[in-house]
Design an enzyme around this catalytic site. Structure first.
Site, PDB file in Angstrom:
ATOM      1  N   ARG A  37       0.831  -1.216   0.000  1.00  0.00           N
ATOM      2  CA  ARG A  37       0.000   0.000   0.000  1.00  0.00           C
ATOM      3  C   ARG A  37       0.865   1.265   0.000  1.00  0.00           C
ATOM      4  NH1 ARG A  37      -3.746   3.003   3.855  1.00  0.00           N
ATOM      5  NH2 ARG A  37      -5.606   3.481   2.633  1.00  0.00           N
ATOM      6  N   ILE A  63      -7.303   7.529  -1.363  1.00  0.00           N
ATOM      7  CA  ILE A  63      -7.159   6.076  -1.470  1.00  0.00           C
ATOM      8  C   ILE A  63      -8.091   5.511  -0.393  1.00  0.00           C
ATOM      9  CG2 ILE A  63      -5.078   6.175   0.007  1.00  0.00           C
ATOM     10  CD1 ILE A  63      -4.077   3.617  -1.246  1.00  0.00           C
ATOM     11  N   SER A  64      -8.865   4.486  -0.746  1.00  0.00           N
ATOM     12  CA  SER A  64      -9.885   3.983   0.178  1.00  0.00           C
ATOM     13  C   SER A  64      -9.262   3.338   1.414  1.00  0.00           C
ATOM     14  CB  SER A  64     -10.769   2.953  -0.525  1.00  0.00           C
ATOM     15  OG  SER A  64     -11.304   3.498  -1.707  1.00  0.00           O
ATOM     16  N   GLN A  65     -10.078   3.281   2.458  1.00  0.00           N
ATOM     17  CA  GLN A  65      -9.683   2.618   3.709  1.00  0.00           C
ATOM     18  C   GLN A  65      -9.498   1.112   3.439  1.00  0.00           C
ATOM     19  OE1 GLN A  65     -12.830   2.914   6.569  1.00  0.00           O
ATOM     20  NE2 GLN A  65     -11.768   1.592   8.041  1.00  0.00           N
TER      21      GLN A  65
END
Ligand code: SAH
Length: 216
Positions: A37, A63-65
């Site tokens: 990530r 950026i998504s969780q």
């Protein structure tokens, strides 16, 4: 996908524990553990790359969780035969998690800079089954339809009918629905022969789905 073997650091180990505690399937945790990530997060947020939180990626996007990435991935019930459409490439992180679980992923992003950076990440990670497009995802990708799965990673006001039309019968779409950033539900849509079955998967918080191409 060529990725370093895991676990690689204490931050990642904590994230894996969080995902496990929340009941994420081991196969999905395994892929997230192998997806670096930190490569998808801007330099300024490197120390937070393994937090279970959404982070800024520029252009007012995020950026998504990780937990939400895991839940959306799981809700798609992917197999290696699936042809998948993603609307909202963003950093490319969700795409990189989906790619090893499907046959081919088509992903659309309206910001060219974000798309360019995502492409570089896919190349660096040697992910070869992703096709990208810069443009307005509200039109879907008619030349490639139908799709077995569709994932929308920005919040729409309503379930986009154009995207339902591009879903194969028996196909699954996951999409956050809501016009307020504090009041959105993740929805799973299963397209059946004559209708759709809709399941509510709970609260989420996404940036808005914006129709039209972004200014250059
Ligand atoms: N999946 C991404 C999350 C990105 S946030 C990740 O893992 O990083 C949502 C993204 O959707 C933003 O980059 C935004 O620019 C994009 N977006 C919003 N509306 C869109 C539209 N109509 N067409 C294409 N992309 C869109």
């Amino acid at each position: 996908m060529a990725a370093p073997s895991a676990p690689r650091n204490p931050g990642m180990m904590q994230l894996v524990l969080d995902l496990r505690k929340n009941g994420v399937a081991p196969a999905i945790i395994d892929i997230m553990e192998k997806t670096p990530r930190e490569m998808f997060v801007p330099q300024a947020f490197q120390d937070r790359a393994f937090e279970n939180a959404a982070l800024p990626i520029g252009h007012h996007q995020t950026i998504s969780q990780p937990l939400v990435v895991a839940q959306m991935t799981e809700a798609l019930e992917l197999s290696d035969r699936c042809k998948v459409l993603e609307i909202g490439t963003g950093s490319g992180y969700q795409a990189a998690v989906l790619a090893p679980l499907c046959r081919r992923l088509y992903t659309i992003e309206r910001h060219r800079n974000l798309q360019d950076e995502a492409i570089k990440r896919f190349e660096a990670l040697r992910i070869h089954n992703i096709t990208t497009r810069c443009g307005d995802g509200s039109k879907g990708w008619p030349e490639q339809a139908p799709f077995d799965r569709i994932i929308v990673t920005a919040a729409a006001i309503d379930i986009p009918p154009v995207l339902v039309d591009q879903l194969a019968v028996g196909g699954i779409m996951v999409v956050p629905i809501g016009d307020d950033q504090h009041d959105q539900r993740l929805v799973k849509v299963v397209r059946r022969e004559d209708d759709t079955k809709i399941t509510d998967l709970g609260w989420v918080r996404f940036v808005p789905f914006v129709e039209g191409e972004a200014p250059a």
